[in-house]
Design a protein around this motif. Structure first.
Motif, PDB file in Angstrom:
ATOM      1  N   PHE A  47      40.644  35.061  47.600  1.00 53.22           N
ATOM      2  CA  PHE A  47      41.921  35.578  47.102  1.00 53.22           C
ATOM      3  C   PHE A  47      42.204  35.088  45.685  1.00 53.22           C
ATOM      4  N   ASP A  48      41.165  35.109  44.846  1.00 49.71           N
ATOM      5  CA  ASP A  48      41.340  34.769  43.429  1.00 49.71           C
ATOM      6  C   ASP A  48      42.231  35.791  42.748  1.00 49.71           C
ATOM      7  N   THR A  49      42.979  35.327  41.736  1.00 53.75           N
ATOM      8  CA  THR A  49      43.905  36.208  41.028  1.00 53.75           C
ATOM      9  C   THR A  49      43.808  36.094  39.509  1.00 53.75           C
ATOM     10  N   GLN A  50      43.083  35.114  39.001  1.00 52.65           N
ATOM     11  CA  GLN A  50      43.041  34.877  37.562  1.00 52.65           C
ATOM     12  C   GLN A  50      42.269  35.974  36.833  1.00 52.65           C
ATOM     13  N   VAL A  65      41.245  47.327  40.857  1.00 50.62           N
ATOM     14  CA  VAL A  65      42.466  47.589  41.627  1.00 50.62           C
ATOM     15  C   VAL A  65      43.315  46.321  41.708  1.00 50.62           C
ATOM     16  N   GLN A  66      42.665  45.194  41.935  1.00 46.03           N
ATOM     17  CA  GLN A  66      43.406  43.938  42.031  1.00 46.03           C
ATOM     18  C   GLN A  66      44.054  43.580  40.698  1.00 46.03           C
ATOM     19  N   GLY A  67      43.327  43.827  39.589  1.00 42.67           N
ATOM     20  CA  GLY A  67      43.897  43.572  38.269  1.00 42.67           C
ATOM     21  C   GLY A  67      45.094  44.459  37.989  1.00 42.67           C
ATOM     22  N   GLN A  68      45.016  45.709  38.399  1.00 39.81           N
ATOM     23  CA  GLN A  68      46.145  46.628  38.227  1.00 39.81           C
ATOM     24  C   GLN A  68      47.325  46.218  39.105  1.00 39.81           C
ATOM     25  N   PHE A  69      47.032  45.748  40.306  1.00 37.35           N
ATOM     26  CA  PHE A  69      48.072  45.271  41.213  1.00 37.35           C
ATOM     27  C   PHE A  69      48.867  44.151  40.563  1.00 37.35           C
ATOM     28  N   LEU A  70      48.154  43.191  39.968  1.00 39.72           N
ATOM     29  CA  LEU A  70      48.810  42.073  39.295  1.00 39.72           C
ATOM     30  C   LEU A  70      49.665  42.564  38.127  1.00 39.72           C
ATOM     31  N   ALA A  71      49.137  43.503  37.351  1.00 42.99           N
ATOM     32  CA  ALA A  71      49.850  43.985  36.169  1.00 42.99           C
ATOM     33  C   ALA A  71      51.044  44.863  36.527  1.00 42.99           C
ATOM     34  N   VAL A  72      50.849  45.808  37.442  1.00 44.65           N
ATOM     35  CA  VAL A  72      51.893  46.795  37.733  1.00 44.65           C
ATOM     36  C   VAL A  72      52.984  46.233  38.634  1.00 44.65           C
ATOM     37  N   VAL A  73      52.592  45.533  39.684  1.00 44.51           N
ATOM     38  CA  VAL A  73      53.566  45.070  40.678  1.00 44.51           C
ATOM     39  C   VAL A  73      54.155  43.715  40.301  1.00 44.51           C
ATOM     40  N   TYR A  74      53.348  42.845  39.690  1.00 47.78           N
ATOM     41  CA  TYR A  74      53.813  41.485  39.379  1.00 47.78           C
ATOM     42  C   TYR A  74      53.960  41.213  37.888  1.00 47.78           C
ATOM     43  N   ALA A  75      53.794  42.242  37.067  1.00 51.78           N
ATOM     44  CA  ALA A  75      53.933  42.081  35.618  1.00 51.78           C
ATOM     45  C   ALA A  75      53.108  40.907  35.100  1.00 51.78           C
ATOM     46  N   ASN A  76      51.910  40.763  35.663  1.00 52.00           N
ATOM     47  CA  ASN A  76      50.952  39.700  35.303  1.00 52.00           C
ATOM     48  C   ASN A  76      51.468  38.291  35.602  1.00 52.00           C
ATOM     49  N   ASP A  77      52.396  38.176  36.527  1.00 55.43           N
ATOM     50  CA  ASP A  77      52.889  36.863  36.944  1.00 55.43           C
ATOM     51  C   ASP A  77      51.975  36.333  38.051  1.00 55.43           C
ATOM     52  N   VAL A  78      50.944  35.603  37.649  1.00 52.93           N
ATOM     53  CA  VAL A  78      49.951  35.103  38.594  1.00 52.93           C
ATOM     54  C   VAL A  78      50.566  34.147  39.601  1.00 52.93           C
ATOM     55  N   SER A  79      51.479  33.315  39.156  1.00 57.52           N
ATOM     56  CA  SER A  79      52.106  32.334  40.048  1.00 57.52           C
ATOM     57  C   SER A  79      52.868  33.006  41.181  1.00 57.52           C
ATOM     58  N   ALA A  80      53.570  34.097  40.873  1.00 53.99           N
ATOM     59  CA  ALA A  80      54.333  34.802  41.901  1.00 53.99           C
ATOM     60  C   ALA A  80      53.395  35.426  42.934  1.00 53.99           C
ATOM     61  N   LEU A  81      52.313  36.028  42.479  1.00 55.78           N
ATOM     62  CA  LEU A  81      51.358  36.621  43.411  1.00 55.78           C
ATOM     63  C   LEU A  81      50.686  35.544  44.249  1.00 55.78           C
TER      64      LEU A  81
END
Length: 285
Positions: A105-108, A118-134
């Protein structure tokens, strides 16, 4: 739609269907006129050429309408559900969304996770690139999951079972984060057919439990960083997903509709008419 239709009419399957419909129409019309000729002799013979042209024209129009490529979807009665193949942006769909991940479950991004994935887009679109929140959401979902091992590498080092699903709710939608690939010590993701099948089984179980039957959108999985593109190309991946969904649905209904979302750049490689035929073949006879 026009471009896809132009591409699909070049397929052998289109012309096979077109030819079958032409001859079927000609057969029906010839039978009707033959019957009329028995009842009213010598009338049709007087206008045979114009009539023959008209019949062929009608047959061609009929076959074109019946064979023209349409939206790829199939509705089933047992179970009561629908599968659609949709061209577009996964995160523009109104449905709940499936996001493929690895078992760490890496996110960086960008060194571990590709921003274009898809995972990179998920972070950008849904979390506005907020890695800590995800990361916080994923950690909450993994509390009750027993890790399988540790791996020494940059990023996250705890491995969870292949097929682990973390359901995250954001803005009235569920995002199902599914670990179908394994991350190795150099942050290369790999997957197996067995692992993907097991992951899909777990996914459908989670969808049943959380969505109350609401539609779900899933990307074409198995290629890219999963290193399965040679074994499971996009055409086969779609069939694989659809078959898994139908097997699960026949045990217990999963949801109202499954949308398999294809990126526009991948559509050119797909035979949509063949996929429609495959979806139709999944109906119970």
């Amino acid at each position: 739609m026009t471009f896809r239709a132009f591409r699909d009419v070049k397929r052998l399957r289109f012309w096979r269907s077109f030819t079958n419909h032409v001859f079927a129409c000609l057969g029906v019309v010839a039978f009707l006129f033959g019957l009329y000729d028995v009842l009213r002799p010598n009338i049709i013979s007087k206008i045979h050429f114009p009539l023959a042209v008209a019949i062929v024209f009608i047959a061609v129009i009929y076959a074109s309408i019946r064979s023209y490529p349409r939206s790829i979807e199939e509705t089933y009665s047992k179970p009561n559900t629908t599968i659609r193949i949709v061209e577009g942006d996964l995160f523009a769909q109104l449905d709940n969304v499936v996001v493929g991940m690895t078992n760490t479950f890496d996110t960086q991004i960008p060194h571990i996770i590709n921003p274009g994935s898809v995972q990179g887009q998920f972070l950008a679109v849904v979390y506005a690139n907020d890695v800590s929140a995800l990361d916080a959401e994923l950690a909450r979902g993994l509390i009750s999951v027993t890790p399988t091992s540790q791996v020494q590498k940059p990023g996250k080092t705890t491995r969870y079972p292949i097929g682990t699903v973390v359901a995250i709710r954001q803005a009235r939608k569920h995002y199902f984060c599914v670990a179908y690939g394994e991350m190795n010590s150099v942050n290369q993701a790999q997957a197996t057919m067995d692992g993907i099948w097991r992951s899909l089984e777990n996914l459908w179980r989670e969808v049943r439990a959380r969505t109350n039957g609401d539609p779900v959108a899933i990307p074409v999985i198995g290629g890219g960083l999963a290193r399965l593109s040679q074994i499971l190309p996009a055409q086969d991946s779609i069939r694989f997903i659809a078959m898994s969904f139908m097997f699960a649905s026949r045990q217990t209904r999963v949801c109202d509709r499954l949308d398999i979302v294809v990126r526009p750049q991948d559509v050119e490689r797909l035979d949509m008419l063949e996929l429609q035929a495959f979806l139709t073949s999944l109906k119970e006879t």
